[in-house]
Design a protein around this motif. Structure first.
Motif, mmCIF file in Angstrom:
data_model
loop_
_atom_site.group_PDB
_atom_site.id
_atom_site.type_symbol
_atom_site.label_atom_id
_atom_site.label_comp_id
_atom_site.label_asym_id
_atom_site.label_seq_id
_atom_site.Cartn_x
_atom_site.Cartn_y
_atom_site.Cartn_z
ATOM 1 N N UNK A 1 0.887 -1.228 -0.041
ATOM 2 C CA UNK A 1 0.084 -0.003 -0.001
ATOM 3 C C UNK A 1 0.834 1.313 -0.005
ATOM 4 N N UNK A 2 2.058 1.128 0.263
ATOM 5 C CA UNK A 2 2.943 2.548 0.225
ATOM 6 C C UNK A 2 4.400 2.097 0.954
ATOM 7 N N UNK B 1 -0.810 3.519 4.513
ATOM 8 C CA UNK B 1 -2.098 2.421 4.181
ATOM 9 C C UNK B 1 -3.181 3.009 3.361
ATOM 10 N N UNK B 2 -4.133 3.592 3.817
ATOM 11 C CA UNK B 2 -5.186 4.318 3.091
ATOM 12 C C UNK B 2 -4.892 5.602 2.381
ATOM 13 N N UNK B 3 -5.104 6.031 1.095
ATOM 14 C CA UNK B 3 -4.651 7.041 0.425
ATOM 15 C C UNK B 3 -5.992 7.699 -0.151
ATOM 16 N N UNK C 1 -2.532 10.776 3.065
ATOM 17 C CA UNK C 1 -2.132 9.379 3.235
ATOM 18 C C UNK C 1 -2.026 9.139 4.641
ATOM 19 N N UNK C 2 -2.574 8.041 5.115
ATOM 20 C CA UNK C 2 -2.648 7.440 6.271
ATOM 21 C C UNK C 2 -1.300 6.779 6.857
ATOM 22 N N UNK D 1 -0.586 14.134 5.945
ATOM 23 C CA UNK D 1 -0.331 12.822 6.781
ATOM 24 C C UNK D 1 -1.643 12.806 7.748
ATOM 25 N N UNK D 2 -1.987 11.653 8.032
ATOM 26 C CA UNK D 2 -3.294 11.531 9.065
ATOM 27 C C UNK D 2 -2.988 9.942 9.640
#
Length: 225
Positions: A129-130, A148-150, A155-156, A190-191
């Protein structure tokens, strides 16, 4: 709706749409990557479409603004609240400690570390995932963090974990800063997510410069057999 209000759906319909399985009513990541899924709306039709994507004892993990009530064909395995935090963590350095990029060859060590520390779902292909970065001490992977999630332009940061025998040395902060630096360099924001009950982690992330954006409901579902 803000893309972070439904981060899974937003990710699977924007930057990670190439990974999406499903259709207009329900989407999920490949289960070998992560069990995350979502529906276009929480309706009977959405649940029917989600159910068609699931088989056997597979789970689906939802991140939603509201609590989820499931129809008769599903059962809730876990229902918790999580805090969505956003910001740019402070950068840090530790003398003699360097971060390394992790890849396919590191998967066994990554799985062992996440199994020990339980940072959240992590599978054999989650690293796809990244970027994932780690710290090795005497050849052993003792800390890591990744992406992970985008959803949209966000971007997580995920899988932020440190071996219990190596905590208190600043490794988590070092990796969080390094991952966020890569995200910001690409022009992204980022989060991260953390369970509301994890008070110590929330306090740590606040000290690092993140703030709570909102709470989300984390629901883990299974189909009734």
């Amino acid at each position: 709706m803000h893309p972070l209000d439904r981060p899974i759906w937003s990710a699977l319909t924007t930057r990670q749409r190439a990974l999406a399985e499903g259709g207009a009513l329900a989407l999920r990541y490949p289960t070998a990557i992560t069990p995350f899924a979502d529906m276009a709306d929480i309706s009977a039709e959405g649940f029917a479409a989600l159910g068609e994507l699931m088989s056997g004892s597979e789970i689906a993990v939802l991140f939603t603004p509201e609590a989820v009530t499931v129809p008769a064909g599903f059962k809730i395995v876990l229902a918790e609240t999580g805090e969505q935090m956003i910001g740019i963590p402070k950068e840090s350095a530790i003398d003699g400690v360097e971060t390394v990029r992790l890849g396919a060859d590191d998967v066994p060590a990554m799985l062992a570390l996440t199994e020990l520390t339980k940072p959240g779902p992590f599978s054999a292909r989650t690293h796809e995932l990244g970027t994932f970065l780690g710290i090795r001490i005497d050849g052993e992977l003792v800390a890591m963090a990744g992406e992970r999630m985008k959803p949209g332009n966000y971007t997580e940061m995920t899988a932020i974990c440190v071996h219990p025998s190596h905590r208190g040395r600043g490794y988590g902060q070092l990796l969080l800063g390094a991952i966020s630096r890569q995200i910001v360099t690409r022009g992204e924001i980022p989060f991260l997510h953390v369970f509301s009950s994890n008070i110590s982690a929330i306090a740590l992330y606040r000290r690092q410069g993140l703030e709570i954006r909102r709470s989300l409901h984390v629901t883990v579902l299974q189909k009734r057999m």
